[in-house]
Enzyme design. Structure first.
Site, PDB file in Angstrom:
ATOM      1  N   ILE A 123       0.847  -1.245   0.088  1.00  0.00           N
ATOM      2  CA  ILE A 123       0.097  -0.083   0.125  1.00  0.00           C
ATOM      3  C   ILE A 123       0.777   1.279  -0.024  1.00  0.00           C
ATOM      4  O   ILE A 123       0.442   2.245  -0.518  1.00  0.00           O
ATOM      5  CB  ILE A 123      -1.094  -0.043   1.110  1.00  0.00           C
ATOM      6  CG1 ILE A 123      -2.316   0.756   1.039  1.00  0.00           C
ATOM      7  CG2 ILE A 123      -0.076   0.494   2.531  1.00  0.00           C
ATOM      8  CD1 ILE A 123      -3.155   0.746   1.945  1.00  0.00           C
ATOM      9  N   HIS A 166       6.075 -11.944   5.712  1.00  0.00           N
ATOM     10  CA  HIS A 166       6.172 -11.159   4.314  1.00  0.00           C
ATOM     11  C   HIS A 166       7.573 -10.531   3.933  1.00  0.00           C
ATOM     12  O   HIS A 166       8.262 -10.575   4.919  1.00  0.00           O
ATOM     13  CB  HIS A 166       5.139  -9.987   4.064  1.00  0.00           C
ATOM     14  CG  HIS A 166       5.644  -8.920   5.119  1.00  0.00           C
ATOM     15  ND1 HIS A 166       5.245  -8.880   6.335  1.00  0.00           N
ATOM     16  CD2 HIS A 166       6.206  -7.694   5.011  1.00  0.00           C
ATOM     17  CE1 HIS A 166       5.593  -7.814   7.037  1.00  0.00           C
ATOM     18  NE2 HIS A 166       6.356  -7.067   6.055  1.00  0.00           N
ATOM     19  N   HIS A 195       9.563  -8.266   0.937  1.00  0.00           N
ATOM     20  CA  HIS A 195       9.465  -6.899   0.063  1.00  0.00           C
ATOM     21  C   HIS A 195      10.166  -7.445  -1.291  1.00  0.00           C
ATOM     22  O   HIS A 195      11.513  -7.578  -1.102  1.00  0.00           O
ATOM     23  CB  HIS A 195       9.880  -5.835   0.669  1.00  0.00           C
ATOM     24  CG  HIS A 195       9.229  -5.221   2.200  1.00  0.00           C
ATOM     25  ND1 HIS A 195       8.540  -4.173   1.953  1.00  0.00           N
ATOM     26  CD2 HIS A 195       9.310  -5.882   3.199  1.00  0.00           C
ATOM     27  CE1 HIS A 195       7.979  -4.059   3.126  1.00  0.00           C
ATOM     28  NE2 HIS A 195       8.522  -5.052   3.723  1.00  0.00           N
TER      29      HIS A 195
END
Ligand code: 5GP
Ligand code: ZN
Length: 146
Positions: free
Chosen positions: A40, A108, A110
């Site tokens: 986001i 997660h 990146h």
């Protein structure tokens, strides 16, 4: 053993809700174990997150199968990023624990396309303590791995 803060139980964290579709995301890819979606907050143009579908707070909580799956998805996404955005380079970045920069406590990594002069700074100061210290550190790790 270090304890990393996990303030969001399984199913209640923001990425669990994103996996189920309870909150919207710009999805890029998914398979049985992993999901990839646009961050986001785009650190650079085309910044993607690859997450485990199952709630795991960090790298240490992934199963070996999930660990392999997230890296395969990362490679797949990196190839797509390379084709779609033609960056000058790509970083893979992954944080475990708040002091390491983790802000969402659901695993997660990146995928960060890099562009010449994109202004993104990933820097640290290197120390070269010498072989005796390196040998001692390696010995501790070999013991931990045994
Ligand atoms: P971390 O700081 O834990 O390594 O990365 C968390 C990332 O999640 C941040 O880059 C942040 O922009 C992103 N993020 C936080 N909330 C959301 C969200 O609701 N949707 C998406 N797509 N990304 C989010
Ligand atoms: Zn979660």
């Amino acid at each position: 053993m270090p304890m990393f803060v996990d303030d969001s139980p399984a199913g209640e964290c923001i990425f669990c809700k994103l996996v189920t579709g309870e909150i919207p995301s710009a999805k890029v890819y998914e398979d049985e174990l992993t999901i990839a979606f646009m961050d986001i907050g785009q650190a650079t143009r085309g910044h993607v997150l690859v997450a485990s579908k199952r709630h795991a707070a960090n790298l240490l909580e992934l199963t070996p199968e999930e660990t392999g799956a997230v890296m395969q998805t990362a490679q797949r996404v990196a190839a797509a990023v390379n084709q779609a955005f033609d960056p000058d380079g790509i970083n893979i970045f992954q944080a475990n624990g708040a002091p390491a920069g983790q802000t969402v406590f659901h695993f997660h990594l990146h995928v960060l396309p890099r562009y010449t002069c994109d202004g993104l700074a990933i820097t640290w100061q290197r120390q070269e303590p010498g072989m005796p210290v390196l040998d001692e550190l390696a010995a501790r790790l070999r013991q931990a791995l045994a």
